[in-house]
Design a protein around this motif. Structure first.
Motif, PDB file in Angstrom:
ATOM      1  N   ASP A  61       6.354  10.822  11.866  1.00 53.20           N
ATOM      2  CA  ASP A  61       6.863  11.128  13.207  1.00 53.20           C
ATOM      3  C   ASP A  61       8.020  10.213  13.624  1.00 53.20           C
ATOM      4  N   GLY A  62       8.419   9.301  12.740  1.00 54.08           N
ATOM      5  CA  GLY A  62       9.560   8.433  13.037  1.00 54.08           C
ATOM      6  C   GLY A  62       9.239   7.287  13.974  1.00 54.08           C
ATOM      7  N   ILE A  63       7.953   6.986  14.154  1.00 50.78           N
ATOM      8  CA  ILE A  63       7.519   5.936  15.078  1.00 50.78           C
ATOM      9  C   ILE A  63       7.523   4.570  14.402  1.00 50.78           C
ATOM     10  N   LEU A  64       7.175   4.529  13.137  1.00 46.91           N
ATOM     11  CA  LEU A  64       7.215   3.266  12.405  1.00 46.91           C
ATOM     12  C   LEU A  64       7.886   3.477  11.063  1.00 46.91           C
ATOM     13  N   ARG A  65       8.293   2.365  10.472  1.00 50.14           N
ATOM     14  CA  ARG A  65       8.863   2.429   9.123  1.00 50.14           C
ATOM     15  C   ARG A  65       8.034   1.558   8.208  1.00 50.14           C
ATOM     16  N   ARG A  66       7.933   2.036   6.991  1.00 52.68           N
ATOM     17  CA  ARG A  66       7.216   1.330   5.921  1.00 52.68           C
ATOM     18  C   ARG A  66       8.259   0.632   5.076  1.00 52.68           C
ATOM     19  N   ILE A  67       8.118  -0.676   4.940  1.00 56.20           N
ATOM     20  CA  ILE A  67       9.073  -1.478   4.182  1.00 56.20           C
ATOM     21  C   ILE A  67       8.383  -1.941   2.907  1.00 56.20           C
ATOM     22  N   VAL A  68       8.911  -1.534   1.765  1.00 52.30           N
ATOM     23  CA  VAL A  68       8.350  -1.908   0.471  1.00 52.30           C
ATOM     24  C   VAL A  68       9.269  -2.946  -0.158  1.00 52.30           C
ATOM     25  N   TYR A  69       8.709  -4.105  -0.466  1.00 56.74           N
ATOM     26  CA  TYR A  69       9.467  -5.181  -1.110  1.00 56.74           C
ATOM     27  C   TYR A  69       9.279  -5.078  -2.615  1.00 56.74           C
ATOM     28  N   ASN A  70      10.364  -5.140  -3.346  1.00 63.53           N
ATOM     29  CA  ASN A  70      10.334  -5.039  -4.807  1.00 63.53           C
ATOM     30  C   ASN A  70       9.974  -6.400  -5.390  1.00 63.53           C
ATOM     31  N   GLN A  71       8.683  -6.668  -5.454  1.00 59.32           N
ATOM     32  CA  GLN A  71       8.201  -7.954  -5.962  1.00 59.32           C
ATOM     33  C   GLN A  71       6.825  -7.766  -6.566  1.00 59.32           C
ATOM     34  N   VAL A  72       6.361  -8.789  -7.276  1.00 55.94           N
ATOM     35  CA  VAL A  72       5.021  -8.782  -7.857  1.00 55.94           C
ATOM     36  C   VAL A  72       4.280  -9.985  -7.287  1.00 55.94           C
ATOM     37  N   PRO A  73       3.114  -9.790  -6.657  1.00 53.94           N
ATOM     38  CA  PRO A  73       2.481  -8.508  -6.382  1.00 53.94           C
ATOM     39  C   PRO A  73       3.264  -7.722  -5.320  1.00 53.94           C
ATOM     40  N   PRO A  74       3.078  -6.403  -5.267  1.00 56.56           N
ATOM     41  CA  PRO A  74       3.815  -5.592  -4.303  1.00 56.56           C
ATOM     42  C   PRO A  74       3.504  -6.020  -2.868  1.00 56.56           C
ATOM     43  N   LYS A  75       4.504  -5.920  -2.028  1.00 59.10           N
ATOM     44  CA  LYS A  75       4.336  -6.272  -0.620  1.00 59.10           C
ATOM     45  C   LYS A  75       4.869  -5.111   0.221  1.00 59.10           C
ATOM     46  N   VAL A  76       4.044  -4.668   1.176  1.00 59.80           N
ATOM     47  CA  VAL A  76       4.430  -3.587   2.080  1.00 59.80           C
ATOM     48  C   VAL A  76       4.189  -4.062   3.507  1.00 59.80           C
ATOM     49  N   GLU A  77       5.170  -3.847   4.363  1.00 63.66           N
ATOM     50  CA  GLU A  77       5.038  -4.166   5.780  1.00 63.66           C
ATOM     51  C   GLU A  77       5.370  -2.923   6.593  1.00 63.66           C
TER      52      GLU A  77
END
Length: 130
Positions: A61-77
């Motif tokens: 719905d465009g209310i939030l964004r998912r930010i995926v960091y290209n790292q190990v271990p994976p990080k998502v905010e």
């Protein structure tokens, strides 16, 4: 373009932020980026499946964004978009009304409101009823 019709605007609002958890997720995001583990700590009664579902819907719905960091271990905010931040006054009003309602029904906030970073126990003023 959708053929959907709404009786009043609040229907469209509730279609996006309605349900048990979406407003809680959004309130937490008004205070900054969060990881899945943050949500699980802040909202211990939400299941992983429900959290994932709600986050996906809010992202769609465009209310939030998912930010995926290209790292190990994976990080998502997750963070609110500018469009999502436009909900802040509504969320603040819902929280204030809820605190007033708790005081009216239970006498004080500490009776039923959990200790939480979002709660400002004792700061809500009771509703004036005539």
């Amino acid at each position: 373009m959708s053929n959907k019709l709404y009786n009043i605007g609040v229907e469209a609002t509730l279609e996006v932020i309605g349900g048990k958890w979406k407003c809680v997720i959004l309130c937490h995001l008004t205070h900054g980026k969060k990881r899945t583990s943050d949500f699980k700590r802040l909202m211990p009664r939400i299941t992983q499946k429900m959290l994932t579902q709600q986050l996906r819907e809010l992202e769609e719905d465009g209310i939030l964004r998912r930010i995926v960091y290209n790292q190990v271990p994976p990080k998502v905010e997750y963070e609110l978009t500018e469009y999502g931040m436009s909900l802040k006054p509504i969320l603040d009003s819902l929280c204030a009304w809820g605190e007033r309602h708790i005081i009216m029904e239970h006498g004080d906030l500490s009776a039923v409101l959990e200790d939480n970073v979002l709660n400002k126990k004792g700061e809500a003023e009771p509703l004036v009823t005539s």
